[in-house]
Design a protein around this motif. Structure first.
Motif, mmCIF file in Angstrom:
data_model
loop_
_atom_site.group_PDB
_atom_site.id
_atom_site.type_symbol
_atom_site.label_atom_id
_atom_site.label_comp_id
_atom_site.label_asym_id
_atom_site.label_seq_id
_atom_site.Cartn_x
_atom_site.Cartn_y
_atom_site.Cartn_z
ATOM 1 N N TYR A 1 -1.338 -12.043 -3.431
ATOM 2 C CA TYR A 1 -0.356 -12.847 -4.176
ATOM 3 C C TYR A 1 -0.443 -14.308 -3.766
ATOM 4 C CZ TYR A 1 2.119 -9.006 -6.464
ATOM 5 O OH TYR A 1 2.457 -7.942 -7.273
ATOM 6 N N ARG A 2 -0.528 -14.565 -2.484
ATOM 7 C CA ARG A 2 -0.569 -15.943 -1.996
ATOM 8 C C ARG A 2 -1.814 -16.681 -2.475
ATOM 9 N NH1 ARG A 2 1.311 -14.627 4.281
ATOM 10 N NH2 ARG A 2 3.571 -14.556 3.858
ATOM 11 N N ILE A 3 -2.966 -16.027 -2.398
ATOM 12 C CA ILE A 3 -4.214 -16.696 -2.778
ATOM 13 C C ILE A 3 -4.291 -16.890 -4.293
ATOM 14 C CG2 ILE A 3 -6.728 -16.538 -2.747
ATOM 15 C CD1 ILE A 3 -5.302 -17.167 -0.034
ATOM 16 N N ASN A 4 -3.790 -15.932 -5.058
ATOM 17 C CA ASN A 4 -3.761 -16.104 -6.515
ATOM 18 C C ASN A 4 -2.876 -17.281 -6.897
ATOM 19 O OD1 ASN A 4 -5.495 -13.982 -7.084
ATOM 20 N ND2 ASN A 4 -3.846 -12.469 -7.230
ATOM 21 N N GLU A 5 -1.733 -17.436 -6.216
ATOM 22 C CA GLU A 5 -0.855 -18.575 -6.463
ATOM 23 C C GLU A 5 -1.527 -19.881 -6.023
ATOM 24 O OE1 GLU A 5 2.459 -20.795 -7.630
ATOM 25 O OE2 GLU A 5 1.817 -18.759 -8.107
ATOM 26 N N ALA A 6 -2.273 -19.829 -4.917
ATOM 27 C CA ALA A 6 -2.985 -21.012 -4.446
ATOM 28 C C ALA A 6 -4.033 -21.459 -5.451
ATOM 29 C CB ALA A 6 -3.647 -20.709 -3.099
ATOM 30 N N CYS A 7 -4.724 -20.498 -6.066
ATOM 31 C CA CYS A 7 -5.724 -20.832 -7.090
ATOM 32 C C CYS A 7 -5.080 -21.532 -8.282
ATOM 33 C CB CYS A 7 -6.444 -19.564 -7.543
ATOM 34 S SG CYS A 7 -7.538 -18.860 -6.282
ATOM 35 N N LYS A 8 -3.890 -21.091 -8.667
ATOM 36 C CA LYS A 8 -3.173 -21.737 -9.771
ATOM 37 C C LYS A 8 -2.800 -23.174 -9.413
ATOM 38 C CE LYS A 8 -1.129 -17.399 -11.454
ATOM 39 N NZ LYS A 8 0.136 -16.642 -11.658
ATOM 40 N N LEU A 9 -2.389 -23.388 -8.163
ATOM 41 C CA LEU A 9 -2.019 -24.733 -7.724
ATOM 42 C C LEU A 9 -3.239 -25.644 -7.628
ATOM 43 C CD1 LEU A 9 0.613 -23.893 -4.948
ATOM 44 C CD2 LEU A 9 1.038 -24.840 -7.224
ATOM 45 N N ILE A 10 -4.365 -25.107 -7.185
ATOM 46 C CA ILE A 10 -5.598 -25.910 -7.117
ATOM 47 C C ILE A 10 -5.992 -26.375 -8.509
ATOM 48 C CG2 ILE A 10 -8.078 -25.792 -6.628
ATOM 49 C CD1 ILE A 10 -7.432 -23.912 -4.306
ATOM 50 N N GLU A 11 -5.771 -25.506 -9.489
ATOM 51 C CA GLU A 11 -6.144 -25.832 -10.870
ATOM 52 C C GLU A 11 -5.158 -26.773 -11.534
ATOM 53 O OE1 GLU A 11 -7.247 -23.481 -15.032
ATOM 54 O OE2 GLU A 11 -6.744 -22.380 -13.210
ATOM 55 N N SER A 12 -3.854 -26.584 -11.257
ATOM 56 C CA SER A 12 -2.835 -27.371 -11.980
ATOM 57 C C SER A 12 -2.327 -28.594 -11.217
ATOM 58 C CB SER A 12 -1.641 -26.471 -12.309
ATOM 59 O OG SER A 12 -1.050 -25.966 -11.116
ATOM 60 N N SER A 13 -2.415 -28.573 -9.897
ATOM 61 C CA SER A 13 -1.874 -29.688 -9.107
ATOM 62 C C SER A 13 -2.981 -30.260 -8.233
ATOM 63 C CB SER A 13 -0.703 -29.201 -8.242
ATOM 64 O OG SER A 13 0.293 -28.592 -9.034
ATOM 65 N N ARG A 14 -3.871 -30.980 -8.839
ATOM 66 C CA ARG A 14 -5.061 -31.438 -8.133
ATOM 67 C C ARG A 14 -4.770 -32.549 -7.131
ATOM 68 N NH1 ARG A 14 -10.073 -30.843 -12.446
ATOM 69 N NH2 ARG A 14 -9.486 -28.771 -13.173
ATOM 70 N N HIS A 15 -3.574 -33.109 -7.191
ATOM 71 C CA HIS A 15 -3.223 -34.147 -6.235
ATOM 72 C C HIS A 15 -2.803 -33.575 -4.878
ATOM 73 C CE1 HIS A 15 0.558 -32.764 -7.995
ATOM 74 N NE2 HIS A 15 1.170 -33.222 -6.896
ATOM 75 N N LYS B 1 -11.320 -14.390 -1.978
ATOM 76 C CA LYS B 1 -12.137 -14.969 -3.048
ATOM 77 C C LYS B 1 -13.622 -15.067 -2.708
ATOM 78 C CE LYS B 1 -8.868 -15.583 -6.039
ATOM 79 N NZ LYS B 1 -8.878 -14.824 -7.315
ATOM 80 N N GLY B 2 -13.957 -14.891 -1.447
ATOM 81 C CA GLY B 2 -15.366 -14.950 -1.068
ATOM 82 C C GLY B 2 -15.915 -16.359 -1.018
ATOM 83 N N THR B 3 -15.070 -17.381 -1.010
ATOM 84 C CA THR B 3 -15.499 -18.771 -0.946
ATOM 85 C C THR B 3 -14.388 -19.606 -0.323
ATOM 86 O OG1 THR B 3 -16.397 -20.617 -2.232
ATOM 87 C CG2 THR B 3 -14.612 -19.338 -3.240
ATOM 88 N N THR B 4 -14.634 -20.888 -0.142
ATOM 89 C CA THR B 4 -13.613 -21.768 0.432
ATOM 90 C C THR B 4 -12.811 -22.435 -0.678
ATOM 91 O OG1 THR B 4 -15.076 -23.692 0.447
ATOM 92 C CG2 THR B 4 -15.124 -22.246 2.384
ATOM 93 N N PRO B 5 -11.612 -22.964 -0.363
ATOM 94 C CA PRO B 5 -10.832 -23.681 -1.382
ATOM 95 C C PRO B 5 -11.601 -24.858 -1.971
ATOM 96 C CG PRO B 5 -9.454 -23.155 0.499
ATOM 97 C CD PRO B 5 -10.843 -22.800 0.894
ATOM 98 N N ALA B 6 -12.355 -25.576 -1.150
ATOM 99 C CA ALA B 6 -13.097 -26.738 -1.638
ATOM 100 C C ALA B 6 -14.172 -26.327 -2.645
ATOM 101 C CB ALA B 6 -13.728 -27.470 -0.459
#
Length: 353
Positions: free
Chosen positions: A297-311, A337-342
């Motif tokens: 749940y946390r990582i899926n939410e983080a992916c949404k934030l990376i996509e929508s809140s790029r700042h 996810k098998g990768t890094t946030p960056a």
């Protein structure tokens, strides 16, 4: 007999008697009743009879020929007993396979019929010039086949003995002990110094007492695997589905995963079940641990934030979804996810550009 001969007789005779008693115990006991235990019992009985005959013959060369025939007959059963003991210990059949019974029955039938048609008392030359070649040849073949069967354990014995457990050490003890006993009888039969004839009985005594030590210590004849343990009963599908729906609804609607101090029991209270029941639901029915369930749940939410809140920085995103540190967030992100946030962000930018 001198003192040395008396000691030799005592050690060998006691080994043979105790071997018979232990063989009967393994054959009849219900405590460790398994195919491997039964076959080890038969092996010990066959060896004990062969060793007993050897001891009597060594100290009484005028021994009755019927005893000599019984000894060679028992010798014919040692090889198959060794091989099928090791095979059953490794494969762990619930009952003796029919093919094994046929093989056993055929060999036992051959030696018994041969003994009935041409008894040792009447035809000693046949036993000494013909049957003995068949007996030792068959024994040798089974010793080689048994060694091939446990070749990986033999290799481990000389390369990394610490990797062997007590059960596997017991297998090697029985096999190597049989090798020494066989070689002792073989070189004596060929005609080397007669005292080597007693190598078999003495080796059997030592093998027997060490085997008894393993058994008294509680060593199993078969390796235990996770499949041997009874499978824990899963929650009924109907109840599991209902609890799963309530669980997902509680987590999503209340953003419970964003609480960095969320515990299993806290989540269980949200759907009115015990912590033990929730753990069973997650592990047995959903196939994941509590931490994996929350991290998804946390990582899926983080992916949404990376996509929508790029700042937002990655560290800020990690704290926002429920992580107390940047390193924990990065480790969980890579695991899910098998990768890094960056790298994940770079892939998104390539897709949208």
């Amino acid at each position: 007999m001198n003192l040395g001969q008396q000691i030799l007789f005592l050690v060998s005779a006691l080994g043979a008697c105790n071997g018979i008693l232990l063989g009967i115990y393994l054959f009849r006991t219900k405590k460790q009743r398994s195919v491997a235990a039964v076959l080890l019992g038969i092996l010990l009985l066959a060896l004990s009879i062969r060793v007993g005959k050897s001891v009597l013959l060594f100290f009484n060369p005028q021994l009755s020929r019927i005893i000599l025939q019984i000894g060679l007959t028992a010798c014919f059963l040692i090889g198959p007993s060794l091989y099928y003991f090791l095979k059953s210990a490794i494969t762990k059949p619930v009952k003796i396979p029919a093919m094994w019974k046929w093989v056993w029955g055929a060999q036992l039938g051959i030696i018994l019929v041969a003994g009935f048609i041409a008894p040792y008392k009447v035809n000693p030359w046949i036993w000494n010039k013909v049957f003995v070649f068949i007996v030792y040849g068959q024994w040798a073949a089974y010793v080689v086949a048994s060694g091939f069967l446990i070749r990986n354990y033999l290799k481990a014995l000389f390369t990394d003995a610490s990797a062997l457990n007590n059960t596997e050490k017991l297998w090697l003890l029985v096999y190597l002990g049989n090798c020494v006993i066989f070689l002792g009888y073989l070189v004596s039969w060929i005609g080397i110094v007669n005292v080597i004839y007693m190598t078999g009985p003495i080796s059997f005594s030592f093998m027997l007492y060490i085997t008894m030590g393993f058994i008294m210590y509680g060593t199993s004849f078969e390796n235990e695997t996770p499949q041997d343990k009874p499978e824990r009963k899963r929650i009924a599908e109907g109840s599991a589905q209902l609890w799963t729906e309530k669980l997902e609804k509680a987590v999503q609607e209340n953003d419970l995963y964003k609480n960095p101090n969320l515990k299993l029991n806290d989540l269980a209270q949200q759907i009115n079940i015990s912590g033990h029941q929730l753990s069973q639901l997650l592990n047995d029915n959903l196939g994941k641990s509590f931490s994996t369930f929350i991290n998804e749940y946390r990582i899926n939410e983080a992916c949404k934030l990376i996509e929508s809140s790029r700042h937002l920085t990655f560290e800020a995103i990690g704290y926002d979804v429920g992580y107390n540190s940047k390193s924990t967030f990065y480790a969980a992100f890579r695991k899910i996810k098998g990768t890094t946030p960056a790298l994940y962000k770079e892939q998104l930018e390539k897709i949208t550009s």
